[in-house]
Write an enzyme that holds these catalytic residues in place. Structure first.
Site, PDB file in Angstrom:
ATOM      1  N   SER A 227       0.817  -1.221   0.000  1.00 36.58           N
ATOM      2  CA  SER A 227       0.000   0.000   0.000  1.00 36.58           C
ATOM      3  C   SER A 227       0.848   1.267   0.000  1.00 36.58           C
ATOM      4  O   SER A 227       0.452   2.276  -0.614  1.00 36.58           O
ATOM      5  CB  SER A 227      -0.947  -0.012   1.208  1.00 36.58           C
ATOM      6  OG  SER A 227      -0.202  -0.103   2.414  1.00 36.58           O
TER       7      SER A 227
ATOM      8  N   ASP B 143      10.417   1.054  -1.317  1.00 36.08           N
ATOM      9  CA  ASP B 143       9.454   0.013  -0.963  1.00 36.08           C
ATOM     10  C   ASP B 143       9.041   0.188   0.492  1.00 36.08           C
ATOM     11  O   ASP B 143       9.757   0.822   1.280  1.00 36.08           O
ATOM     12  CB  ASP B 143      10.104  -1.375  -1.163  1.00 36.08           C
ATOM     13  CG  ASP B 143       9.088  -2.504  -1.271  1.00 36.08           C
ATOM     14  OD1 ASP B 143       7.866  -2.243  -1.159  1.00 36.08           O
ATOM     15  OD2 ASP B 143       9.524  -3.656  -1.487  1.00 36.08           O
ATOM     16  N   GLY B 144       7.926  -0.369   0.853  1.00 30.56           N
ATOM     17  CA  GLY B 144       7.463  -0.346   2.227  1.00 30.56           C
ATOM     18  C   GLY B 144       8.053  -1.490   3.035  1.00 30.56           C
ATOM     19  O   GLY B 144       8.919  -2.227   2.560  1.00 30.56           O
TER      20      GLY B 144
ATOM     21  N   ASP C  22       6.910  -4.136   6.748  1.00 27.30           N
ATOM     22  CA  ASP C  22       5.918  -4.448   7.772  1.00 27.30           C
ATOM     23  C   ASP C  22       6.428  -4.110   9.165  1.00 27.30           C
ATOM     24  O   ASP C  22       5.654  -3.741  10.045  1.00 27.30           O
ATOM     25  CB  ASP C  22       5.532  -5.923   7.671  1.00 27.30           C
ATOM     26  CG  ASP C  22       5.027  -6.257   6.275  1.00 27.30           C
ATOM     27  OD1 ASP C  22       4.119  -5.553   5.798  1.00 27.30           O
ATOM     28  OD2 ASP C  22       5.563  -7.178   5.641  1.00 27.30           O
TER      29      ASP C  22
ATOM     30  N   LYS D 299       9.461  -7.985   5.881  1.00 26.88           N
ATOM     31  CA  LYS D 299       8.625  -7.676   4.735  1.00 26.88           C
ATOM     32  C   LYS D 299       7.918  -8.947   4.275  1.00 26.88           C
ATOM     33  O   LYS D 299       8.252 -10.029   4.691  1.00 26.88           O
ATOM     34  CB  LYS D 299       9.478  -7.119   3.582  1.00 26.88           C
ATOM     35  CG  LYS D 299      10.048  -5.728   3.875  1.00 26.88           C
ATOM     36  CD  LYS D 299      11.023  -5.233   2.819  1.00 26.88           C
ATOM     37  CE  LYS D 299      10.486  -5.266   1.408  1.00 26.88           C
ATOM     38  NZ  LYS D 299       9.203  -4.582   1.204  1.00 26.88           N
ATOM     39  N   GLY D 300       6.934  -8.761   3.412  1.00 32.02           N
ATOM     40  CA  GLY D 300       6.367  -9.938   2.774  1.00 32.02           C
ATOM     41  C   GLY D 300       4.922 -10.237   3.128  1.00 32.02           C
ATOM     42  O   GLY D 300       4.379 -11.233   2.659  1.00 32.02           O
TER      43      GLY D 300
ATOM     44  N   GLY E 211       2.603  -8.798   1.867  1.00 30.83           N
ATOM     45  CA  GLY E 211       1.968  -8.758   0.548  1.00 30.83           C
ATOM     46  C   GLY E 211       2.344  -9.940  -0.332  1.00 30.83           C
ATOM     47  O   GLY E 211       1.790 -10.105  -1.413  1.00 30.83           O
TER      48      GLY E 211
ATOM     49  N   GLU F 191      11.128  -8.720  -4.169  1.00 30.40           N
ATOM     50  CA  GLU F 191      11.538  -7.501  -3.473  1.00 30.40           C
ATOM     51  C   GLU F 191      13.005  -7.601  -3.039  1.00 30.40           C
ATOM     52  O   GLU F 191      13.801  -6.687  -3.259  1.00 30.40           O
ATOM     53  CB  GLU F 191      10.644  -7.254  -2.250  1.00 30.40           C
ATOM     54  CG  GLU F 191       9.246  -6.750  -2.625  1.00 30.40           C
ATOM     55  CD  GLU F 191       8.277  -6.682  -1.437  1.00 30.40           C
ATOM     56  OE1 GLU F 191       7.164  -6.173  -1.628  1.00 30.40           O
ATOM     57  OE2 GLU F 191       8.633  -7.151  -0.345  1.00 30.40           O
TER      58      GLU F 191
ATOM     59  N   LYS G 155       4.985   1.194  11.877  1.00 27.77           N
ATOM     60  CA  LYS G 155       5.845   0.070  11.485  1.00 27.77           C
ATOM     61  C   LYS G 155       7.143   0.006  12.297  1.00 27.77           C
ATOM     62  O   LYS G 155       7.884  -0.966  12.183  1.00 27.77           O
ATOM     63  CB  LYS G 155       6.197   0.166   9.987  1.00 27.77           C
ATOM     64  CG  LYS G 155       5.001   0.277   9.065  1.00 27.77           C
ATOM     65  CD  LYS G 155       4.103  -0.928   9.160  1.00 27.77           C
ATOM     66  CE  LYS G 155       2.818  -0.795   8.358  1.00 27.77           C
ATOM     67  NZ  LYS G 155       3.001  -0.564   6.937  1.00 27.77           N
TER      68      LYS G 155
END
Lengths: 231, 231
Positions: A33, A88-89, A91, A101-102, A104, A110, A128
């Site tokens: 997002s 990139d974002g 988590d 991350k991950g 998504g 990534e 986060k």
């Protein structure tokens, strides 16, 4: 902090990252997002002509579809592009800029793209930030053929693996693998857990990003804070 | 030692391994010219009724096709079979029963199955014994999306990667990945090289099997020698 506010913070962090983009750069585009806001804003700058000559490597089919819809030229890995900057974002972000991350499901591409980038800016809202990684689950991407045995071994190791599903069937990554979401036991260090995971044939990648991020832009109600990894 | 003789030695090693098979066992079936002899002899014993109640997990589509043609019942991983014994060949075997495997391209499923087996017998002719692993190349299975970047990094690291091809196009593993065959520099330890490889996102597995084999049956002109891993 309400969800409307969090959505606004994601946009702020994305906008701040955009100030690092120069015309002619090759970018790595993240997934999720917050990354979606960055790609949307990038498309606007290209539309107005403020930026030009951008090309991009995408970390998921979803992001590639978005980028194509905005007219951003896409590069495939077979041209071995040299990536100037990935955005990139994440988590979870810890004080050493280590990430989880991950959520998504795009962790493998990534990590591949972010390792191939000279610079990787993480963008996030302040929710986060964690003192210690493992507040939520850690995604582990596994070869389907190996998944039943690996799941059993991770359960025996106290990692409480859960096979990720979508619409009642196993979630399939862009690379055709399954994802086991595990819990890091409070008495164990995530780096050690990940190191042990690497011993199991069929574990392709995890969502632990220990050294990929070079900086983080974290949006809070007071503004965007910038964190830089020590050289 | 001529090639006819080597073919005979492979059969001798396979026949010797078969003496460890008991009716009712679940087996892991390897891939390659020596494993093929084992599967063939196993089919004969089932045909004659000397063995019965055998089922098998296969390490490749090629082996599964052979096993099916012999009427051997096949188990898929989703039933999470408990494997009593795996039997497979190797490309190199060192004095500590460490192996290089994967010239046939099945290294990933082979390692998955052999790690899931209580016992793993390597069968080979004596030409596979080496004092030090790395006489030939080490196969590294990589996600296609990552391959161009990884190939460049491995070249920079002095590992001389060569993308494996077949009929002029990249060889595709059963899991849909590519294989880079690397050379272990004489001044480096294979375990260290493999450990470094694990840091690259997109490296799925290598053909280095440091601890999977529990014993080896090595056929020479004087007979079959048995090596057992120390407990």
């Amino acid at each position: 902090v309400g969800s409307d506010n969090i959505a606004a913070l994601k946009i702020e962090a994305a906008a701040q990252a955009l100030t690092s983009v120069r015309s002619g750069m090759t970018l790595g585009l993240g997934t999720g997002s917050t990354a979606r806001e960055f790609v949307r804003l990038l498309g606007e700058k290209l539309m107005t002509g403020e930026l030009s000559g951008i090309s991009a490597v995408c970390t998921s089919i979803v992001t590639q579809t978005q980028a194509e819809s905005l007219g951003i030229p896409i590069l495939q890995p077979d041209s071995k592009p040299s990536i100037d900057l990935a955005v990139d974002g994440a988590d979870e972000i810890d004080p050493d800029l280590r990430l989880i991350k991950g959520l998504g499901g795009a962790l493998l591409r990534e990590k591949i793209v972010e390792q191939a980038s000279r610079r990787f800016i993480v963008i996030a809202d302040e929710s986060k930030l964690v003192a210690r990684l493992g507040r939520g689950r850690l995604p582990v991407e596994v070869v389907r053929f190996a998944s039943p045995w690996i799941e059993e071994r991770l359960r025996d190791a106290g990692l409480d693996p859960v096979l990720r599903t979508r619409d009642g069937v196993p979630f399939l990554s862009d690379e055709g693998n399954w994802i086991l979401d595990i819990r890091i036991p409070p008495d164990r260090d995530i780096a050690d857990v990940v190191s042990d995971l690497g011993r199991h044939a069929g574990v392709v990648e995890t969502g632990f990003f220990p050294r990929e991020a070079t900086e983080a832009l974290v949006a809070a109600t007071g503004g965007v804070r910038r964190f830089v990894r020590p050289a």
